[in-house]
Design a protein around this motif. Structure first.
Motif, PDB file in Angstrom:
ATOM      1  N   ALA A  55      37.972  39.270  36.787  1.00  0.00           N
ATOM      2  CA  ALA A  55      37.158  39.012  37.975  1.00  0.00           C
ATOM      3  C   ALA A  55      37.058  37.507  38.214  1.00  0.00           C
ATOM      4  CB  ALA A  55      35.772  39.609  37.809  1.00  0.00           C
ATOM      5  N   ASN A  56      37.226  37.114  39.456  1.00  0.00           N
ATOM      6  CA  ASN A  56      37.130  35.711  39.881  1.00  0.00           C
ATOM      7  C   ASN A  56      38.104  34.801  39.139  1.00  0.00           C
ATOM      8  OD1 ASN A  56      35.059  36.392  41.665  1.00  0.00           O
ATOM      9  ND2 ASN A  56      33.533  36.182  40.048  1.00  0.00           N
ATOM     10  N   GLY A  57      39.231  35.333  38.734  1.00  0.00           N
ATOM     11  CA  GLY A  57      40.221  34.524  38.025  1.00  0.00           C
ATOM     12  C   GLY A  57      41.409  34.213  38.902  1.00  0.00           C
ATOM     13  N   VAL A  58      42.187  33.233  38.476  1.00  0.00           N
ATOM     14  CA  VAL A  58      43.394  32.881  39.225  1.00  0.00           C
ATOM     15  C   VAL A  58      44.518  33.858  38.920  1.00  0.00           C
ATOM     16  CG1 VAL A  58      42.832  30.441  39.402  1.00  0.00           C
ATOM     17  CG2 VAL A  58      44.096  31.264  37.426  1.00  0.00           C
ATOM     18  N   GLN A  59      44.335  34.693  37.909  1.00  0.00           N
ATOM     19  CA  GLN A  59      45.365  35.662  37.560  1.00  0.00           C
ATOM     20  C   GLN A  59      45.602  36.671  38.666  1.00  0.00           C
ATOM     21  OE1 GLN A  59      43.825  37.362  33.988  1.00  0.00           O
ATOM     22  NE2 GLN A  59      45.151  36.112  32.677  1.00  0.00           N
ATOM     23  N   CYS A  60      44.604  36.947  39.433  1.00  0.00           N
ATOM     24  CA  CYS A  60      44.726  37.963  40.485  1.00  0.00           C
ATOM     25  C   CYS A  60      45.892  37.648  41.414  1.00  0.00           C
ATOM     26  CB  CYS A  60      43.425  38.062  41.272  1.00  0.00           C
ATOM     27  SG  CYS A  60      43.535  39.078  42.757  1.00  0.00           S
ATOM     28  N   GLN A  61      45.881  36.495  42.027  1.00  0.00           N
ATOM     29  CA  GLN A  61      46.938  36.133  42.976  1.00  0.00           C
ATOM     30  C   GLN A  61      48.285  36.014  42.281  1.00  0.00           C
ATOM     31  OE1 GLN A  61      46.216  35.999  46.285  1.00  0.00           O
ATOM     32  NE2 GLN A  61      48.381  35.800  46.697  1.00  0.00           N
ATOM     33  N   GLN A  62      48.307  35.457  41.083  1.00  0.00           N
ATOM     34  CA  GLN A  62      49.555  35.296  40.345  1.00  0.00           C
ATOM     35  C   GLN A  62      50.168  36.655  40.008  1.00  0.00           C
ATOM     36  OE1 GLN A  62      49.119  33.268  36.619  1.00  0.00           O
ATOM     37  NE2 GLN A  62      51.221  33.628  36.013  1.00  0.00           N
ATOM     38  N   GLY A  81      58.407  38.700  52.515  1.00  0.00           N
ATOM     39  CA  GLY A  81      57.624  37.638  53.122  1.00  0.00           C
ATOM     40  C   GLY A  81      56.445  37.333  52.216  1.00  0.00           C
ATOM     41  N   PRO A  82      55.504  36.565  52.697  1.00  0.00           N
ATOM     42  CA  PRO A  82      54.359  36.218  51.850  1.00  0.00           C
ATOM     43  C   PRO A  82      53.410  37.395  51.656  1.00  0.00           C
ATOM     44  CG  PRO A  82      54.065  35.328  54.048  1.00  0.00           C
ATOM     45  CD  PRO A  82      55.444  35.925  54.011  1.00  0.00           C
ATOM     46  N   LEU A  83      52.756  37.382  50.516  1.00  0.00           N
ATOM     47  CA  LEU A  83      51.693  38.340  50.235  1.00  0.00           C
ATOM     48  C   LEU A  83      50.391  37.615  50.519  1.00  0.00           C
ATOM     49  CD1 LEU A  83      51.073  41.172  49.055  1.00  0.00           C
ATOM     50  CD2 LEU A  83      50.842  40.044  46.843  1.00  0.00           C
ATOM     51  N   ARG A  84      49.584  38.159  51.427  1.00  0.00           N
ATOM     52  CA  ARG A  84      48.387  37.449  51.885  1.00  0.00           C
ATOM     53  C   ARG A  84      47.120  38.228  51.586  1.00  0.00           C
ATOM     54  NH1 ARG A  84      50.807  37.160  57.437  1.00  0.00           N
ATOM     55  NH2 ARG A  84      52.657  35.985  57.027  1.00  0.00           N
ATOM     56  N   ASN A  85      46.041  37.465  51.576  1.00  0.00           N
ATOM     57  CA  ASN A  85      44.674  37.998  51.540  1.00  0.00           C
ATOM     58  C   ASN A  85      44.367  38.875  50.329  1.00  0.00           C
ATOM     59  OD1 ASN A  85      44.360  36.715  53.987  1.00  0.00           O
ATOM     60  ND2 ASN A  85      44.753  38.549  55.171  1.00  0.00           N
ATOM     61  N   CYS A  86      44.990  38.575  49.196  1.00  0.00           N
ATOM     62  CA  CYS A  86      44.607  39.291  47.974  1.00  0.00           C
ATOM     63  C   CYS A  86      43.396  38.565  47.400  1.00  0.00           C
ATOM     64  CB  CYS A  86      45.743  39.282  46.955  1.00  0.00           C
ATOM     65  SG  CYS A  86      47.032  40.446  47.332  1.00  0.00           S
ATOM     66  N   ASP A  87      42.239  39.157  47.600  1.00  0.00           N
ATOM     67  CA  ASP A  87      41.031  38.525  47.090  1.00  0.00           C
ATOM     68  C   ASP A  87      40.451  39.383  45.969  1.00  0.00           C
ATOM     69  OD1 ASP A  87      40.255  40.610  48.641  1.00  0.00           O
ATOM     70  OD2 ASP A  87      39.203  39.415  50.117  1.00  0.00           O
TER      71      ASP A  87
END
Length: 131
Positions: A55-62, A81-87
């Motif tokens: 949770a709240n880590g940079v691993q999510c987007q990576q 294409g780009p993967l967007r808005n993964c929060d």
């Protein structure tokens, strides 16, 4: 007899190209459907990867980007294409896009354009994820 053979030849010459174009059009539609399914799968797996990250880590987007790119790289007719808005909210939602490259398929001369496909997927993160 030769008039009938000439008539059959003309009918075949008119009908055969039309039938071939219809067949290739149906195949092109099937390729587009398969590409959309692959994009939906990649986006869904990316959202699930993000939901599994801390949770709240940079691993999510990576993790989401790696999963997305690795899933789509096997398909030579899709350019990711780009993967967007993964929060990293409790409900993870990702938006992916890819370009369908008909030039890498046998339908290149029937469909001269390269359409862009989009997909949105969501995954629920566990409320018990570590921070």
């Amino acid at each position: 007899m030769s008039a009938r053979r000439g008539q059959a030849l003309i009918e075949t010459a008119i009908t055969l190209p039309v039938m071939l174009i219809l067949l290739l059009g149906f195949l092109a539609a099937l390729v587009a459907i398969e590409a959309q399914v692959e994009l939906d799968t990649a986006t869904s797996l990316a959202a699930a990867s993000c939901a599994a990250a801390r949770a709240n880590g940079v691993q999510c987007q990576q993790w989401a980007n790696e999963t997305y790119q690795d899933t789509l790289r096997h398909y030579t007719y899709l350019r990711p294409g780009p993967l967007r808005n993964c929060d990293t909210q409790p409900q993870v939602s990702c938006q992916g896009s890819a370009t369908l490259l008909y030039q890498n398929t046998p339908m290149a001369f029937v469909i001269p354009t390269n359409p862009t496909l989009t997909s949105t997927a969501s995954a629920a993160g566990s409320p018990y994820r570590s921070r």
